[in-house]
Design a protein around this motif. Structure first.
Motif, PDB file in Angstrom:
ATOM      1  N   THR A  68     -10.635 -19.270   2.588  1.00 52.56           N
ATOM      2  CA  THR A  68     -11.978 -19.394   2.016  1.00 52.56           C
ATOM      3  C   THR A  68     -12.496 -18.059   1.478  1.00 52.56           C
ATOM      4  OG1 THR A  68     -14.287 -19.977   2.499  1.00 52.56           O
ATOM      5  CG2 THR A  68     -13.077 -18.969   4.271  1.00 52.56           C
ATOM      6  N   ASP A  69     -13.482 -18.144   0.577  1.00 53.63           N
ATOM      7  CA  ASP A  69     -14.208 -16.946   0.144  1.00 53.63           C
ATOM      8  C   ASP A  69     -15.305 -16.648   1.145  1.00 53.63           C
ATOM      9  OD1 ASP A  69     -12.783 -16.530  -2.177  1.00 53.63           O
ATOM     10  OD2 ASP A  69     -14.045 -17.906  -3.336  1.00 53.63           O
ATOM     11  N   ILE A  70     -15.761 -15.402   1.144  1.00 58.20           N
ATOM     12  CA  ILE A  70     -16.821 -14.970   2.045  1.00 58.20           C
ATOM     13  C   ILE A  70     -17.907 -14.285   1.217  1.00 58.20           C
ATOM     14  CG2 ILE A  70     -17.352 -13.276   3.871  1.00 58.20           C
ATOM     15  CD1 ILE A  70     -15.895 -15.755   4.920  1.00 58.20           C
ATOM     16  N   ASP A  71     -19.183 -14.557   1.523  1.00 60.00           N
ATOM     17  CA  ASP A  71     -20.275 -13.967   0.753  1.00 60.00           C
ATOM     18  C   ASP A  71     -20.778 -12.646   1.337  1.00 60.00           C
ATOM     19  OD1 ASP A  71     -20.503 -16.230  -1.068  1.00 60.00           O
ATOM     20  OD2 ASP A  71     -21.178 -17.312   0.709  1.00 60.00           O
ATOM     21  N   ALA A  72     -20.793 -12.552   2.652  1.00 62.83           N
ATOM     22  CA  ALA A  72     -21.348 -11.344   3.265  1.00 62.83           C
ATOM     23  C   ALA A  72     -20.732 -11.091   4.635  1.00 62.83           C
ATOM     24  CB  ALA A  72     -22.860 -11.493   3.416  1.00 62.83           C
ATOM     25  N   VAL A  73     -20.670  -9.813   4.982  1.00 62.97           N
ATOM     26  CA  VAL A  73     -20.170  -9.423   6.302  1.00 62.97           C
ATOM     27  C   VAL A  73     -21.240  -8.572   6.969  1.00 62.97           C
ATOM     28  CG1 VAL A  73     -18.384  -8.133   7.544  1.00 62.97           C
ATOM     29  CG2 VAL A  73     -17.779  -9.475   5.510  1.00 62.97           C
ATOM     30  N   ILE A  74     -21.644  -8.976   8.145  1.00 60.06           N
ATOM     31  CA  ILE A  74     -22.657  -8.211   8.867  1.00 60.06           C
ATOM     32  C   ILE A  74     -22.010  -7.554  10.079  1.00 60.06           C
ATOM     33  CG2 ILE A  74     -24.801  -8.402  10.209  1.00 60.06           C
ATOM     34  CD1 ILE A  74     -25.353 -10.839   8.307  1.00 60.06           C
ATOM     35  N   ALA A  75     -22.130  -6.237  10.157  1.00 60.01           N
ATOM     36  CA  ALA A  75     -21.570  -5.512  11.302  1.00 60.01           C
ATOM     37  C   ALA A  75     -22.707  -5.071  12.203  1.00 60.01           C
ATOM     38  CB  ALA A  75     -20.777  -4.308  10.813  1.00 60.01           C
ATOM     39  N   LEU A  76     -22.619  -5.469  13.452  1.00 57.84           N
ATOM     40  CA  LEU A  76     -23.651  -5.104  14.421  1.00 57.84           C
ATOM     41  C   LEU A  76     -23.246  -3.810  15.106  1.00 57.84           C
ATOM     42  CD1 LEU A  76     -24.923  -8.020  16.646  1.00 57.84           C
ATOM     43  CD2 LEU A  76     -26.229  -6.134  15.681  1.00 57.84           C
ATOM     44  N   ASP A  77     -24.097  -2.813  14.993  1.00 61.42           N
ATOM     45  CA  ASP A  77     -23.783  -1.493  15.516  1.00 61.42           C
ATOM     46  C   ASP A  77     -24.630  -1.220  16.760  1.00 61.42           C
ATOM     47  OD1 ASP A  77     -22.791   1.024  15.712  1.00 61.42           O
ATOM     48  OD2 ASP A  77     -24.052   1.876  14.136  1.00 61.42           O
ATOM     49  N   VAL A  78     -23.972  -1.159  17.908  1.00 59.42           N
ATOM     50  CA  VAL A  78     -24.684  -0.945  19.170  1.00 59.42           C
ATOM     51  C   VAL A  78     -23.977   0.172  19.943  1.00 59.42           C
ATOM     52  CG1 VAL A  78     -25.309  -2.031  21.377  1.00 59.42           C
ATOM     53  CG2 VAL A  78     -25.417  -3.359  19.279  1.00 59.42           C
ATOM     54  N   PRO A  79     -24.720   1.153  20.466  1.00 60.86           N
ATOM     55  CA  PRO A  79     -24.083   2.251  21.202  1.00 60.86           C
ATOM     56  C   PRO A  79     -23.282   1.760  22.415  1.00 60.86           C
ATOM     57  CG  PRO A  79     -26.433   2.676  20.890  1.00 60.86           C
ATOM     58  CD  PRO A  79     -26.175   1.284  20.419  1.00 60.86           C
ATOM     59  N   THR A  80     -22.157   2.424  22.673  1.00 54.75           N
ATOM     60  CA  THR A  80     -21.268   2.011  23.763  1.00 54.75           C
ATOM     61  C   THR A  80     -21.968   1.962  25.124  1.00 54.75           C
ATOM     62  OG1 THR A  80     -19.584   3.170  22.530  1.00 54.75           O
ATOM     63  CG2 THR A  80     -18.949   2.396  24.692  1.00 54.75           C
TER      64      THR A  80
END
Ligand code: ADP
Ligand code: ZN
Length: 208
Positions: free
Chosen positions: A100-112
């Protein structure tokens, strides 16, 4: 809209996915949840996945990709979907390209530090899937639906360390892989709603 959510274990992917799902009328597809369902129902896929999950290792691609492919064929995916926990490696991302195609990628950035703090306290509603943490919610039942909360079998310190390592080594490289579709969301100290707000605006912008 077809979205991928990236983020370490305990970064809040599941909670964010649930918010997006409601507002944008698309389904959340969590490969972890699909595996857990298969294990509960004693299916062949479940049997194959269990030993890997118990250790905190990735389930082999052949099993994972086939399961996801079948899931994406379902009617409820027609309006779009949000992938939570897939792809988890470059080979999985390459395989997804063929599906499939993908429209958007969201990366969640949280400190370790924050992630380690959350991990042993996570509790999940057995009925509606709402996610809690004992540091902020101490009741044994769900605020929304009253059902008992449970702790996942793999939410223990041994597997958590390995899952975080697997994320850093195998999954984090996807952030570069998807550079052209990427939106980085900072996990907010203020809580899930604050984390979600900018993501919602970003996704709304895509619809215009
Ligand atoms: P978390 O992100 O909190 O570690 P998940 O529910 O996404 O939890 O995944 C739990 C386990 O399911 C993983 O540790 C892994 O064993 C298996 N799993 C889930 N998604 C995948 C995937 N895309 N590829 C391989 N294994 C997976
Ligand atoms: Zn509930």
């Amino acid at each position: 809209m077809r979205i991928i959510l990236l983020g370490a274990p305990f970064s809040g992917k599941g909670t964010l996915a649930r918010n997006i799902m409601k507002d944008f009328n698309i389904v959340q597809i969590s490969t972890g949840d699909l595996f857990r369902e298969n294990i509960k129902n004693g299916t062949e896929v479940g049997l194959k996945a269990k030993s890997y999950m118990d250790k905190g290792e990735l389930v082999p691609d052949a099993v994972t990709i086939e399961m996801l492919k079948e899931r994406l064929k379902c009617d409820d995916c027609k309006n779009g979907f949000i992938l939570d926990g897939f792809p988890r490696s470059i080979p999985q991302a390459e395989a997804l390209k063929e599906i499939t195609d993908i429209d958007a990628v969201i990366a969640l950035d949280v400190p370790t530090d924050e992630i380690k703090r959350r991990c042993v306290g996570r509790r999940i509603c057995s009925k509606c899937g709402e996610i809690y943490n004992t540091s902020s919610y101490s009741k044994p039942t769900c605020e929304k639906c009253g059902s008992p909360l449970f702790q996942r079998d793999d939410d223990n310190l041994e597997t958590i360390t390995l899952r975080l390592e697997v994320y850093e080594k195998t999954t984090a490289p996807l952030i570069n892989f998807y550079a052209d579709k990427l939106y980085v969301a900072k996990g907010s100290q203020e809580g899930p709603e604050e984390t979600y707000k900018p993501v919602k605006n970003f996704l709304k912008g895509l619809l215009k």
